[in-house]
Design a protein around this motif. Structure first.
Motif, short mmCIF file in Angstrom:
data_model
loop_
_atom_site.label_atom_id
_atom_site.label_comp_id
_atom_site.label_asym_id
_atom_site.label_seq_id
_atom_site.Cartn_x
_atom_site.Cartn_y
_atom_site.Cartn_z
N THR A 70 0.84 -1.19 0.00
CA THR A 70 0.00 0.00 0.00
C THR A 70 0.88 1.25 0.00
OG1 THR A 70 -0.16 0.49 2.37
CG2 THR A 70 -1.47 -1.35 1.55
N PHE A 72 1.03 3.25 2.39
CA PHE A 72 1.35 3.60 3.78
C PHE A 72 2.19 2.55 4.48
CE2 PHE A 72 -3.04 4.82 2.64
CZ PHE A 72 -2.80 6.15 2.39
N GLY A 73 2.57 1.49 3.77
CA GLY A 73 3.39 0.46 4.37
C GLY A 73 3.12 -0.89 3.75
N SER A 90 -6.91 2.50 5.18
CA SER A 90 -6.33 3.84 5.29
C SER A 90 -5.22 3.80 6.32
CB SER A 90 -7.42 4.83 5.72
OG SER A 90 -7.67 4.71 7.11
N PRO A 91 -4.44 4.88 6.48
CA PRO A 91 -3.37 4.88 7.49
C PRO A 91 -3.87 4.60 8.90
CG PRO A 91 -3.12 6.74 6.00
CD PRO A 91 -4.44 6.13 5.69
N GLY A 123 5.52 3.10 -0.63
CA GLY A 123 4.95 2.54 0.58
C GLY A 123 5.87 1.68 1.40
N TRP A 126 7.07 2.35 6.77
CA TRP A 126 5.84 2.07 7.53
C TRP A 126 5.25 3.35 8.10
CZ3 TRP A 126 2.82 -2.08 7.90
CH2 TRP A 126 1.86 -2.12 8.92
N GLU A 127 3.99 3.65 7.69
CA GLU A 127 3.29 4.84 8.17
C GLU A 127 1.92 4.52 8.76
OE1 GLU A 127 4.01 8.60 5.76
OE2 GLU A 127 4.34 7.05 4.23
N PHE A 128 1.52 3.27 8.77
CA PHE A 128 0.24 2.91 9.37
C PHE A 128 0.26 3.20 10.87
CE2 PHE A 128 -0.34 0.08 5.64
CZ PHE A 128 -1.64 0.46 5.30
N GLU A 129 -0.87 3.61 11.37
CA GLU A 129 -1.02 3.84 12.81
C GLU A 129 -1.49 2.54 13.46
OE1 GLU A 129 -4.31 6.12 15.28
OE2 GLU A 129 -2.90 7.53 14.37
#
Length: 364
Positions: A70, A72-73, A90-91, A123, A126-129
């Motif tokens: 993705t 976001f990661g 989504s993130p 992607g 890693w930017e997912f929360e």
């Protein structure tokens, strides 16, 4: 008894951006002394179509999976039987996808969290929360070839350590992110999974009562049934080891660690020891190196290696080990210790570096 089998848990074929077939991947893995691989093509599982035939022909196990790729990661998903859609993530909603994998009995792992991201690698960073790290099964703390000398891996290793310090019991793995079967000169690392009794490593046989009735890998009819039952067994054993944190990683010889609890029972990597409230608690620790692990597939000068025992309190002890003396026993004060792992250091490919590490033993 536990058998430590080497796996590569991050692989691609030409069904995504790899330049190898699954058969070529399995043969290359066998040549490197690996017992199995996880096929984690980007957002697709079509490369698994002839999995059973390839396992039977090569003797190399193939864990089904895919890599959510993705903006976001990237997240690795292992042991899933059906495709889990990633397009609604989504993130702030990574747990929506994680729940879908866990419903199938699969595992999720963060891939190369600090690799350079967009636009060089879409992607990859890693930017997912993550609102609950207890829902993440493992982190790929070593990625790529000669992983111990890469700065992004040092950041991932530190991230894992911090999560352990915060009380999360999360496993750490290595992943080559394998795309091409061509020979390489840089060292590779393997993720060793501790397969417990009940799985015959030579052919993957599992005790009959351990086969889950609902599994598509355990049920079959006609020709090839035997290989499918065997494949299910070793896949289940590997996933169970990863789920328990019964994991060690190494580019060369394999570090090992065990602790004798106050109840007289030994705890191994991934296990938990119950402690009394007595201060100054000292327990017997056995630290060792298995020089037969993937023997012949790595080179290292004859030397004294250092095995450090590291915990939430920092480094607690270090022992010097050699091929002639590969094991040491010591008494360790574990008062205030919540987790303990071993880190192996020495000269490797003309560099003084970490060669391998164990996952943690936990203390309550």
């Amino acid at each position: 008894m536990t058998k430590w089998l080497p796996f590569e848990l991050h692989c691609h074929t030409f069904h995504s951006d790899g330049k190898q077939s699954l058969a070529e991947l399995a043969l290359a893995a066998r040549a490197l002394g690996l017992r199995g691989v996880a096929l984690t093509d980007h957002n697709t599982m079509t490369g698994l179509a002839n999995r059973e035939q390839i396992v039977a022909e090569t003797g190399v196990e193939v864990i089904p999976g895919l890599e959510w790729t993705t903006f976001f990661g990237h997240m690795l998903t292992l042991g899933i039987k059906e495709y889990v859609d990633w397009r609604n993530l989504s993130p702030f909603h990574i747990h929506r996808g994680i729940e879908g994998v866990h419903r199938q009995g699969g595992l999720v792992g963060v891939a190369h969290p600090f690799r350079v991201g967009s636009p060089m690698c879409t992607g990859c960073y890693w930017e997912f929360e993550v609102s609950d790290w207890n829902e993440v099964d493992y982190i790929e703390v070593w990625s790529g070839l000669f992983p111990s000398i890469q700065r992004n891996n040092a950041r991932a290793f530190a991230m894992w350590t911090e999560l352990l310090n915060r009380g999360h019991r999360i496993a750490a793995t290595s992943g080559r992110d394998w795309h091409v079967s061509d020979p390489v000169t840089e060292p590779i690392s393997a993720t060793f999974l501790g397969i417990r009794d009940g799985v015959d490593e030579s052919n993957g046989e599992h005790k009959a009562e351990d086969l889950s009735e609902g599994s598509s890998y355990g049920k079959s009819e006609g020709a090839g049934a035997e290989s499918r039952v065997h494949a299910h067994s070793l896949v289940s054993g590997a996933l169970d080891a990863l789920r328990r944190g019964n994991v060690a990683v190494s580019m060369g010889p394999l570090p090992q660690l065990s602790v004798l609890g106050s109840d007289g029972k030994w705890a191994g990597i991934g296990d938990t020891i119950e402690l009394s409230q007595v201060k100054g608690m000292q327990l017997k620790v056995t630290a060792s190196i298995d020089f037969t692990a993937r023997e012949g597939h790595w080179e290292q000068p004859d030397q004294v290696l250092q095995l450090k025992l590291v915990s939430n309190l920092g480094e607690l002890a270090a022992v010097e080990l050699t091929q002639g003396q590969p094991k040491a026993d010591l008494m360790l004060d574990v008062n205030g210790v919540h987790w303990l792992r071993a880190e192996l250091y020495g000269a490797f490919c003309n560099a003084r570096t970490m060669i391998g590490f164990t996952n943690a033993i936990y203390f309550n």
